[in-house]
Design an enzyme around this catalytic site. Structure first.
Site, mmCIF file in Angstrom:
data_model
loop_
_atom_site.group_PDB
_atom_site.id
_atom_site.type_symbol
_atom_site.label_atom_id
_atom_site.label_comp_id
_atom_site.label_asym_id
_atom_site.label_seq_id
_atom_site.Cartn_x
_atom_site.Cartn_y
_atom_site.Cartn_z
ATOM 1 N N GLN A 1 0.711 -1.001 -0.120
ATOM 2 C CA GLN A 1 -0.068 -0.088 -0.022
ATOM 3 C C GLN A 1 0.933 1.332 -0.147
ATOM 4 O OE1 GLN A 1 -3.133 -0.425 3.174
ATOM 5 N NE2 GLN A 1 -3.765 -2.116 2.328
ATOM 6 N N ARG B 1 -14.826 -10.745 9.468
ATOM 7 C CA ARG B 1 -15.852 -10.634 8.358
ATOM 8 C C ARG B 1 -14.988 -11.499 7.234
ATOM 9 N NH1 ARG B 1 -13.134 -5.587 8.059
ATOM 10 N NH2 ARG B 1 -11.970 -5.357 6.122
ATOM 11 N N HIS C 1 -6.089 -2.363 15.568
ATOM 12 C CA HIS C 1 -7.315 -1.196 15.455
ATOM 13 C C HIS C 1 -7.966 -1.228 16.588
ATOM 14 C CE1 HIS C 1 -5.808 -0.153 11.611
ATOM 15 N NE2 HIS C 1 -6.340 -1.397 10.911
ATOM 16 N N HIS D 1 -7.302 -8.091 12.343
ATOM 17 C CA HIS D 1 -8.160 -6.854 12.203
ATOM 18 C C HIS D 1 -9.520 -7.056 13.094
ATOM 19 C CE1 HIS D 1 -6.254 -6.111 8.042
ATOM 20 N NE2 HIS D 1 -5.762 -5.362 8.981
ATOM 21 N N ASP E 1 0.908 0.522 9.159
ATOM 22 C CA ASP E 1 -0.399 0.175 8.369
ATOM 23 C C ASP E 1 -0.444 0.496 6.921
ATOM 24 O OD1 ASP E 1 -2.856 -0.748 7.626
ATOM 25 O OD2 ASP E 1 -4.055 0.383 9.163
#
Length: 440
Positions: A58, A197, A261, A224, A309
């Site tokens: 990222q 999820r 988080h 997460h 992150d």
């Protein structure tokens, strides 16, 4: 590599010490700490900060998804991230990770726990090529790496993966465990179920139990958790519990777990985290960048670590400042994470120790038996001017930045000197070319 390093100030578990010398083994381990012997090699040495949560790829997206498009949120940013992810090859990953890891070293990070979920190749083939690129980049840059291959199977609670997530997904738990086998011996390893999820609830206990059998009972486990309010609401609807409550009920939640988080964790969830000894990994720069919210760190007495992150910026000093300032804004009070020692000493020490635990237990303190992973500040730093050992780190966290870092050592080897990589070509030209091509 030198076998002796002397500093005017040294931050150890006992606090700030003055005029001390570190004796090092050939492997870069601290064998003794004694009175200063010879001229100083630096002004103030801190334990190198472990980066407890990173997505290296990222780094190529920083600054490229900022145009306003309706009601922007984490979810709209994620679409831009998917577009990048589906173009990156192993060669691109090597180039991007080199830059990300160089940035981290310059920013005071000496270890990185890489939450690696970009597994498949652009053509759909599976294998370890993308992970191997990350490992190679870390070795070249000289940063200590704990690789956390991510297990990812769903596109949401009870939802099939989306096409743009195909490179993240393992078809089965056996496929994922096969990747762990392929990577064993190449680098330090942990495991990372992506989130509640993205991992079917029925698979999570089997995943963590099998991983501990494969990698050892103390292998780090990262997930997460409670990052978005929508995720929390969906978890309640699907499981009848909040995310941390569900974890505490269904897995062996302990000090090897790292909850990334935990932004929207309730007071009861924060109590459970403390009770089970789990680590909370906070990423204030990214959490602000994505508009996620703030973890209530001011009243939290458990372990914490920090991570870069999304890698929009790698600066351990600024990450800690945002952590403190965010709590001040939320509570409209000062000194939220400070103790009677001030802010800098307790906060840097806690994040370094928590980060070391998140990365598998290496480093985190300047003491005998630990590797000489050091962040050395310059005596000419404007942020430190006029301060002594009582307030040096307070001044650093309030007004300093990575620009105040003079030298970085990993295992006693100098990796950064005044912002330049020691003995390494700057990866920036290759990174610049790769990003221009990937984002055009």
């Amino acid at each position: 590599m030198t076998n002796r390093l002397t500093f005017q100030y040294l931050l150890t578990p006992a606090g700030m010490e003055r005029d001390r010398t570190l004796e090092l083994s050939e492997a870069g381990t601290i064998t003794a700490i004694g009175p200063a012997a010879g001229p100083a090699d630096g002004f103030l040495a801190l334990p190198g900060m472990p980066n407890a949560h990173s997505h290296a790829f990222q780094r190529a997206l920083a600054g490229s998804a900022e145009a306003r498009l309706g009601e922007d949120s984490f979810w709209s940013w994620r679409e831009a991230m998917y577009r990048l992810a589906n173009r990156v090859t192993p060669d691109d990953m090597l180039v991007i990770a080199r830059q990300a890891f160089a940035d981290m070293l310059r920013g005071g990070y000496t270890t990185v726990a890489e939450f690696h979920y970009l597994h498949g190749l652009p053509d759909g083939r599976c294998g370890a090529a993308m992970a191997d690129a990350v490992i190679e980049a870390a070795a070249e840059m000289g940063i200590r790496l704990t690789l956390l291959p991510v297990f990812y199977q769903a596109g949401g609670f009870d939802a099939a993966p989306q096409p743009e997530q195909r490179r993240f997904v393992h078809e089965s738990l056996d496929d994922y465990l096969g990747l762990l086998e392929d990577l064993r011996g190449k680098t330090a390893l942990g495991v990372a179920p992506h989130s509640l999820r993205a991992v079917p609830a029925a698979q999570l206990p089997a995943l963590t139990d099998t991983a501990r059998e494969l990698l050892g009972a103390d292998c780090p486990i990262h997930i997460h958790i409670s990052e978005q309010t929508g995720e929390v609401d969906q978890c309640r609807e699907r499981h009848g519990a909040t995310p941390v409550e569900w974890l505490a009920q269904h897995v062996a939640l302990d000090r090897n777990w790292n909850l990334v988080h935990a932004t929207h964790a309730t007071a009861e969830e924060r109590r459970l985290i403390q009770e089970h000894g789990a680590n909370v990994v906070l990423c204030p720069l990214t959490e602000a960048y994505l508009g996620d919210g703030l973890f209530a760190a001011g009243g939290f007495d458990g372990r914490i670590a920090i991570g870069s992150d999304s890698n929009i910026r790698a600066d351990a000093i600024e990450e800690l400042r945002w952590l403190e300032f965010g709590q001040r804004l939320a509570d409209r009070k000062r000194a939220r994470l400070a103790t009677s020692q001030g802010l800098g000493v307790p906060l840097w020490s806690a994040a370094a120790q928590g980060g070391a635990a998140a990365a598998g237990g290496v480093g985190g303190a300047i003491e005998i038996g630990k590797p000489a992973d050091l962040v050395v500040l310059g005596a000419d730093s404007p942020a430190l001017a006029g301060h002594d050992d009582a307030t040096l780190l307070d001044a650093l966290l309030i007004g300093g930045s990575r620009a105040d870092i003079a030298t970085v050592y990993v295992g006693g080897r100098k990796r950064v000197e005044r912002g330049a990589l020691a003995g390494q070509a700057d990866p920036l030209p290759d990174f610049d070319a790769a990003v221009r091509r990937l984002l055009q």
